[in-house]
Design an enzyme around this catalytic site. Structure first.
Site, short mmCIF file in Angstrom:
data_model
loop_
_atom_site.label_atom_id
_atom_site.label_comp_id
_atom_site.label_asym_id
_atom_site.label_seq_id
_atom_site.Cartn_x
_atom_site.Cartn_y
_atom_site.Cartn_z
CG HIS A 125 -7.57 0.41 16.16
ND1 HIS A 125 -7.07 1.54 16.94
CD2 HIS A 125 -7.57 0.58 14.93
CE1 HIS A 125 -6.94 2.37 16.28
NE2 HIS A 125 -7.01 2.13 14.86
CB VAL A 166 -1.10 -0.62 9.20
CG1 VAL A 166 -1.86 0.80 9.56
CG2 VAL A 166 -0.09 -0.67 9.79
N GLY A 186 1.21 4.10 3.97
CA GLY A 186 2.29 3.48 3.31
C GLY A 186 3.46 4.19 2.97
N GLY A 224 0.82 -1.07 -0.18
CA GLY A 224 -0.01 -0.10 -0.18
C GLY A 224 0.74 1.29 -0.10
CB ALA A 225 2.31 3.23 -2.55
N GLY A 226 -0.14 4.36 -0.22
CA GLY A 226 -0.95 5.42 -0.10
C GLY A 226 -0.69 6.22 1.15
NE ARG A 261 -10.23 2.27 13.78
CZ ARG A 261 -10.60 3.26 14.93
NH1 ARG A 261 -11.68 3.02 15.70
NH2 ARG A 261 -9.70 4.42 15.41
NE ARG A 294 -5.19 8.99 16.84
CZ ARG A 294 -5.75 8.29 16.06
NH1 ARG A 294 -6.40 7.35 16.34
NH2 ARG A 294 -5.21 8.38 14.93
N1 LIG Z 1 -4.38 0.41 12.63
C1 LIG Z 1 -4.55 1.83 12.78
O1 LIG Z 1 -4.27 2.42 13.71
C2 LIG Z 1 -4.80 2.56 11.47
C3 LIG Z 1 -4.36 4.00 11.31
C4 LIG Z 1 -4.49 4.65 10.01
C5 LIG Z 1 -4.83 3.98 8.96
N2 LIG Z 1 -5.36 2.56 8.98
C6 LIG Z 1 -5.90 2.06 8.00
O2 LIG Z 1 -4.94 1.66 7.08
C7 LIG Z 1 -5.34 1.58 5.60
C8 LIG Z 1 -4.70 2.69 4.74
O3 LIG Z 1 -5.09 3.90 4.87
P1 LIG Z 1 -4.53 5.07 3.96
O4 LIG Z 1 -4.82 6.32 4.72
O5 LIG Z 1 -2.85 4.82 3.64
O6 LIG Z 1 -5.30 4.81 2.63
P2 LIG Z 1 -5.11 5.14 1.25
O7 LIG Z 1 -6.24 5.24 0.46
O8 LIG Z 1 -4.21 6.41 1.06
O9 LIG Z 1 -3.85 4.09 0.60
C9 LIG Z 1 -4.29 2.98 0.46
C10 LIG Z 1 -3.61 2.20 -0.65
O10 LIG Z 1 -4.02 0.81 -0.88
C11 LIG Z 1 -3.72 0.41 -2.16
N3 LIG Z 1 -4.67 -0.98 -2.45
C12 LIG Z 1 -6.04 -1.03 -2.28
N4 LIG Z 1 -6.08 -2.33 -2.58
C13 LIG Z 1 -4.76 -2.96 -2.85
C14 LIG Z 1 -4.16 -4.33 -3.02
N5 LIG Z 1 -5.31 -5.18 -3.32
N6 LIG Z 1 -3.21 -4.24 -3.07
C15 LIG Z 1 -2.19 -3.48 -3.02
N7 LIG Z 1 -2.57 -2.09 -2.75
C16 LIG Z 1 -3.92 -1.75 -2.81
C17 LIG Z 1 -4.28 1.80 -2.87
O11 LIG Z 1 -4.23 1.81 -4.12
C18 LIG Z 1 -3.77 2.79 -1.97
O12 LIG Z 1 -2.80 3.41 -2.63
C19 LIG Z 1 -6.73 1.81 6.00
O13 LIG Z 1 -7.69 0.51 6.07
C20 LIG Z 1 -6.81 2.38 7.28
O14 LIG Z 1 -8.30 2.32 7.89
C21 LIG Z 1 -5.34 1.95 10.41
#
Ligand SMILES: NC(=O)c1ccc[n+]([C@@H]2O[C@H](COP(=O)([O-])OP(=O)(O)OC[C@H]3O[C@@H](n4cnc5c(N)ncnc54)[C@H](O)[C@@H]3O)[C@@H](O)[C@H]2O)c1
Length: 308
Positions: free
Chosen positions: A175, A118, A14, A9-11, A88, A151
């Site tokens: 969580h 995550v 990531g 995940g490069a969002g 969530r 937090r």
């Molecule tokens: N555990 C925690 O405390 C916590 C905290 C923050 C975010 N999160 C979770 O982390 C996740 C990501 O959040 P974000 O803000 O980076 O989202 P984001 O939308 O910015 O990035 C998600 C990335 O995942 C990619 N993706 C989707 N399907 C995919 C697949 N099958 N294979 C590879 N890549 C894929 C997308 O193209 C996107 O680039 C979410 O589920 C969010 O709820 C968890």
């Protein structure tokens, strides 16, 4: 030999994580995403920061799991983030498919890796990754407690006007809105927090902590938190790669600890080179135990839906 870290995940989470890992020089980094060009572009951009920041790491982006082979650490951040008003849990089914697919491919080519999940809903996705990878339980964990605790510590430090470094404590449970901060074990420079602020003020902080993710989602309007979440993963990665034996709250697969069987729930664990080296069991009051059981029941209800 430098360690190899795959970030799936490069969002927002990531890419920010890759940035923080590079700055800390924790290892070579492979960013992988389904979007073509995005992980490659962000990877190259981070690589080109090396001469300025002073790191010699390899940072690459890819869409092919073959490039992630033999990773020491895999961090699963791919999936869909929450939108305003979305819980969530609404994310459950969509992200289950993502985690199943991505971890299936990543675990196959890096059979000895440690997995940090995550993706939300966190505990259920950690359980999915555990089942799909087939890895032993000490090598699969979820990141949530370190963030929730950060937090909690931030709000306490702010309220008392003291250094965040003075505030120690942890958050138990899943969580989600049922997470369990434990004021009895929260201290400020060794002083129980309960002696430093009235119960009502602490209750407000606990409430704000439980809604900490939603507070940011509401402000951002699109997407969810990523600076503190990525910092939390780095603390876990650092504890593992440097074999720190650091006690941190993480989602771990319980096999009878805290009276919970076969479920990922947030508890204090000792993190070192082997991953989760010990699950720390602390004594809970009947009220705290009831809150933890309620939190575990909410994780169980999700896990039952997806059958993992
Ligand atoms: N555990 C925690 O405390 C916590 C905290 C923050 C975010 N999160 C979770 O982390 C996740 C990501 O959040 P974000 O803000 O980076 O989202 P984001 O939308 O910015 O990035 C998600 C990335 O995942 C990619 N993706 C989707 N399907 C995919 C697949 N099958 N294979 C590879 N890549 C894929 C997308 O193209 C996107 O680039 C979410 O589920 C969010 O709820 C968890």
């Amino acid at each position: 030999m430098r360690k190899k870290i795959t970030v799936i995940g490069a969002g927002n989470v990531g890419a920010t994580l890759a940035h923080r890992l590079a700055d800390k020089q924790l290892g070579d980094i492979v960013l992988i995403d389904i979007l073509e060009g995005v992980p490659q572009g962000k990877g190259l951009d981070l690589l080109e920061s090396g001469p300025i920041e002073g790191y010699d790491l390899k940072v690459t982006g890819t869409n092919d799991y073959a490039d992630t082979a033999n990773s020491d650490l895999i961090v699963m951040t791919a999936g869909f983030p929450r939108k305003p008003g979305m819980s969530r849990d609404d994310l459950l089914k969509a992200n289950y498919d993502v985690v199943k697919d991505a971890i299936g491919k990543a675990a196959k080519v890096s059979p000895n890796a440690i997995l940090i999940v995550v993706t939300n809903p966190l505990d259920a996705m950690a359980q999915t990754a555990f089942r799909v990878s087939g890895f032993p339980r000490h090598r699969v964990m979820g990141m949530a407690g370190v963030l929730d605790t950060a937090r909690y510590r931030t709000f306490i430090a702010e309220a008392l006007n003291v250094s965040v470094q003075n505030v120690q404590g942890f958050v138990l449970g899943g969580h989600g809105d049922t997470m369990v901060p434990v004021p009895r074990y929260t201290t400020v420079a060794g002083i129980p927090v309960t002696e430093l602020m009235p119960k009502e003020q602490l209750d407000e902080i606990i409430e704000r902590t439980a809604n900490g993710g939603a507070e940011i989602v509401k402000l951002l309007k699109t997407g969810s938190a990523f600076y503190a979440p990525s910092a939390a993963v780095v603390e876990m990665a650092d504890a593992i790669f440097n074999d720190r034996k650091k006690i941190l709250p993480c989602a771990a697969y319980l096999e009878g600890e805290y009276g919970i069987q076969g479920l990922f729930v947030g508890v204090p664990v000792k993190l070192g080179a082997k991953g989760i080296e010990q699950i720390i069991e602390i004594k809970l009051t009947p009220e705290e135990k009831a809150a933890l059981d309620k939190s575990a029941a909410s994780v169980k209800s999700l896990v039952d839906v997806i059958g993992v």
